[in-house]
Design a protein around this motif. Structure first.
Motif, PDB file in Angstrom:
ATOM      1  N   GLN A 261       2.079  10.338   5.978  1.00  0.00           N
ATOM      2  CA  GLN A 261       2.204   9.263   4.998  1.00  0.00           C
ATOM      3  C   GLN A 261       1.001   8.324   4.942  1.00  0.00           C
ATOM      4  OE1 GLN A 261       4.386   7.863   2.544  1.00  0.00           O
ATOM      5  NE2 GLN A 261       4.957  10.023   2.412  1.00  0.00           N
ATOM      6  N   GLY A 262      -0.039   8.563   5.740  1.00  0.00           N
ATOM      7  CA  GLY A 262      -1.168   7.635   5.760  1.00  0.00           C
ATOM      8  C   GLY A 262      -1.772   7.414   4.392  1.00  0.00           C
ATOM      9  N   ALA A 263      -2.239   8.486   3.750  1.00  0.00           N
ATOM     10  CA  ALA A 263      -2.851   8.364   2.427  1.00  0.00           C
ATOM     11  C   ALA A 263      -1.834   7.929   1.381  1.00  0.00           C
ATOM     12  CB  ALA A 263      -3.474   9.696   2.022  1.00  0.00           C
ATOM     13  N   ASN A 264      -0.630   8.451   1.482  1.00  0.00           N
ATOM     14  CA  ASN A 264       0.381   8.132   0.479  1.00  0.00           C
ATOM     15  C   ASN A 264       0.793   6.665   0.536  1.00  0.00           C
ATOM     16  OD1 ASN A 264       1.055  10.933  -0.698  1.00  0.00           O
ATOM     17  ND2 ASN A 264       1.101  11.275   1.503  1.00  0.00           N
ATOM     18  N   GLN A 265       0.844   6.090   1.743  1.00  0.00           N
ATOM     19  CA  GLN A 265       1.132   4.667   1.847  1.00  0.00           C
ATOM     20  C   GLN A 265      -0.043   3.825   1.349  1.00  0.00           C
ATOM     21  OE1 GLN A 265       4.094   3.067   2.533  1.00  0.00           O
ATOM     22  NE2 GLN A 265       4.734   5.193   2.185  1.00  0.00           N
ATOM     23  N   ALA A 266      -1.266   4.296   1.560  1.00  0.00           N
ATOM     24  CA  ALA A 266      -2.426   3.596   1.003  1.00  0.00           C
ATOM     25  C   ALA A 266      -2.334   3.541  -0.520  1.00  0.00           C
ATOM     26  CB  ALA A 266      -3.717   4.284   1.440  1.00  0.00           C
ATOM     27  N   PHE A 267      -1.885   4.628  -1.137  1.00  0.00           N
ATOM     28  CA  PHE A 267      -1.739   4.634  -2.593  1.00  0.00           C
ATOM     29  C   PHE A 267      -0.627   3.681  -3.039  1.00  0.00           C
ATOM     30  CE2 PHE A 267      -3.411   9.226  -2.342  1.00  0.00           C
ATOM     31  CZ  PHE A 267      -4.717   8.779  -2.395  1.00  0.00           C
ATOM     32  N   GLU A 268       0.450   3.611  -2.260  1.00  0.00           N
ATOM     33  CA  GLU A 268       1.481   2.617  -2.580  1.00  0.00           C
ATOM     34  C   GLU A 268       0.912   1.204  -2.495  1.00  0.00           C
ATOM     35  OE1 GLU A 268       5.202   2.842  -0.575  1.00  0.00           O
ATOM     36  OE2 GLU A 268       5.645   4.874  -1.249  1.00  0.00           O
ATOM     37  N   ASP A 269       0.080   0.931  -1.468  1.00  0.00           N
ATOM     38  CA  ASP A 269      -0.591  -0.369  -1.379  1.00  0.00           C
ATOM     39  C   ASP A 269      -1.365  -0.661  -2.661  1.00  0.00           C
ATOM     40  OD1 ASP A 269       0.274  -0.723   1.238  1.00  0.00           O
ATOM     41  OD2 ASP A 269      -1.683  -0.304   2.143  1.00  0.00           O
ATOM     42  N   VAL A 270      -2.138   0.310  -3.096  1.00  0.00           N
ATOM     43  CA  VAL A 270      -2.941   0.139  -4.308  1.00  0.00           C
ATOM     44  C   VAL A 270      -2.057  -0.230  -5.485  1.00  0.00           C
ATOM     45  CG1 VAL A 270      -4.323   1.391  -6.014  1.00  0.00           C
ATOM     46  CG2 VAL A 270      -4.830   1.652  -3.580  1.00  0.00           C
ATOM     47  N   TYR A 271      -0.972   0.507  -5.653  1.00  0.00           N
ATOM     48  CA  TYR A 271      -0.093   0.249  -6.789  1.00  0.00           C
ATOM     49  C   TYR A 271       0.436  -1.175  -6.781  1.00  0.00           C
ATOM     50  CZ  TYR A 271       3.807   0.060  -9.896  1.00  0.00           C
ATOM     51  OH  TYR A 271       4.657  -0.344 -10.884  1.00  0.00           O
ATOM     52  N   HIS A 272       0.954  -1.601  -5.635  1.00  0.00           N
ATOM     53  CA  HIS A 272       1.584  -2.915  -5.591  1.00  0.00           C
ATOM     54  C   HIS A 272       0.563  -4.042  -5.683  1.00  0.00           C
ATOM     55  CE1 HIS A 272       5.702  -1.705  -5.230  1.00  0.00           C
ATOM     56  NE2 HIS A 272       5.357  -0.801  -4.331  1.00  0.00           N
ATOM     57  N   LEU A 273      -0.640  -3.840  -5.180  1.00  0.00           N
ATOM     58  CA  LEU A 273      -1.676  -4.850  -5.357  1.00  0.00           C
ATOM     59  C   LEU A 273      -2.040  -4.980  -6.831  1.00  0.00           C
ATOM     60  CD1 LEU A 273      -3.372  -6.822  -3.708  1.00  0.00           C
ATOM     61  CD2 LEU A 273      -5.135  -5.054  -3.523  1.00  0.00           C
TER      62      LEU A 273
END
Length: 406
Positions: free
Chosen positions: A302-314
């Motif tokens: 989930q490392g990269a996938n959680q980074a993408f979630e961070d991007v979305y919410h920011l």
């Protein structure tokens, strides 16, 4: 003039953030410590939550340099207990249900696609320019480069990974703690020719192997075991060390694992480390995302996938609290954005980081009684036709209510 945002790091999160900022009318600029054509790292699994973010960038998902996964299979490779532990077509079911499923990609090719896409959209990327420090004033933040140069912007986002200099600038240097686990990894061609594209988990005595397709004829793999402390380099071993692995005991493992090891194009070895959880991810006009904020071991993918979630919410919070990107954001507006971002993301990422650590501990056990108990637990966990599919849905739906701003 558009609001300028300095994005530190052109790895996984940085270019995706920059592309979505550009879509919203901001002026992103990326600084990257490495060269334009990275060769470190092996692969990653893009999961449903990450693919949903990438699909917000027109045409990107269609160009992914990887392989759609159709099934998952789990084996015991313990000599006294060789058997299938579980099997599911849930990746194909996810794709039928959501239009997306799991995609295995080679990391260097994926990074190249992201940076090329950003450059094609007119986003400046300054390669071989390492940000070594960050300074702030009321109205701007300044990054300090290894070349002696500086640059300023209204916002700085640290996407510079496990060894984040932005994190150090904000919160000081920290000691990384060795988990006791190491990984060997490689890329192997002509593996598992009789299988449709598959994600495999192999459970051994004192080791665990995950392998998945990254092209029609190529599988990536990573073998986790308990060993003395090893550096966190993520780069290939020297030729003699690689040959020793290819010809050693691991090359005799059953169910195709030995073939993966014997025929790997290159073999990397690295230690797995923990880092302290931060109480905040921001100061002033600077915020951290991805591994810079919440580094994780790789056992849940989930490392990269959680980074993408961070991007979305920011991006979502920028849109909500700073809807006019041609005006300079106030310090108060950024404080609101970053505080809400942390409130949204900290608990979820911390739970997954702890879950990944626990998964590593459970997978890598030793001794006949322990490995038998683990194998039986894996069988029970994967029992039932829809068990794996429901777990994947649960991961996605945990975020569903907040995905309102596209």
């Amino acid at each position: 003039m558009p609001t300028k945002v300095i994005v530190v790091g052109c790895g996984i999160a940085g270019p995706v953030l920059a592309l979505l900022l550009k879509q919203k009318g901001y002026e992103p600029v990326i600084y990257e410590r490495g060269k334009r054509s990275p060769d470190a790292g092996l692969s990653l699994m893009l999961q449903l939550n990450g693919l949903r973010v990438l699909s917000l960038i027109p045409g990107l998902v269609e160009q992914l340099p990887g392989m759609k996964i159709d099934q998952a299979m789990l084996y015991s490779i313990v000599p006294s207990d060789e058997r299938i532990l579980g099997q599911s077509d849930y990746p194909a079911e996810l794709r039928r249900e959501y239009g997306k499923g799991l995609v295995g990609v080679q990391r260097p090719k994926f990074l190249a696609l992201l940076s090329d896409t950003a450059l094609a959209q007119g986003i400046p990327i300054h390669f071989e320019r390492q940000v070594v420090g960050v300074e702030q004033e009321e109205q701007y933040a300044r990054v300090l480069l290894n070349t002696g140069e500086t640059d300023t912007a209204s916002i700085v986002v640290g996407c510079d990974g496990l060894h984040s200099n932005v994190r150090i600038s904000l919160f000081g240097a920290e000691d990384a703690t060795f988990t006791g686990l190491t990984q060997l990894g490689g890329i192997t061609s002509s593996a598992f020719p009789d299988h449709k594209p598959t994600m495999f988990n192999f459970y051994g005595d004192g080791l665990h192997v995950i392998s998945y397709a990254v092209s029609e004829k190529t599988y990536s793999w990573a073998l986790t075991r308990r060993e003395p402390e090893t550096k966190e380099t993520w780069r290939a071993m020297d030729a003699a060390a690689q040959d020793s692995v290819r010809n050693g005991p691991l090359s005799q493992l059953p169910f195709g694992v030995g073939y993966l090891v014997q025929n790997a194009e290159k073999i990397t070895k690295y230690g797995l480390y923990d880092r302290p959880e931060l109480k905040s991810w921001h100061k002033g006009r600077v915020v951290l995302i991805g591994d810079a904020a919440h580094p994780t071991s790789p056992h849940l993918g989930q490392g990269a996938n959680q980074a993408f979630e961070d991007v979305y919410h920011l991006i979502r919070l920028f849109h909500e609290h700073h809807p006019s990107p041609t005006s300079e954001p106030s310090a108060a507006a950024l404080s609101t954005i970053f505080t809400e971002f942390e409130a949204k993301r900290m608990e979820r990422t911390a739970t997954l980081v702890r879950g990944a650590r626990k998964a590593g501990e459970i997978r890598v056990v030793e001794g006949p009684e322990n490995v038998r108990a683990r194998n039986d637990a894996v069988c029970a966990e994967w029992a039932g036709e829809g068990a794996a599919l429901q777990r994947a849905r649960d991961l996605l739906e945990a975020e569903e209510a907040d995905w309102s701003v596209k």
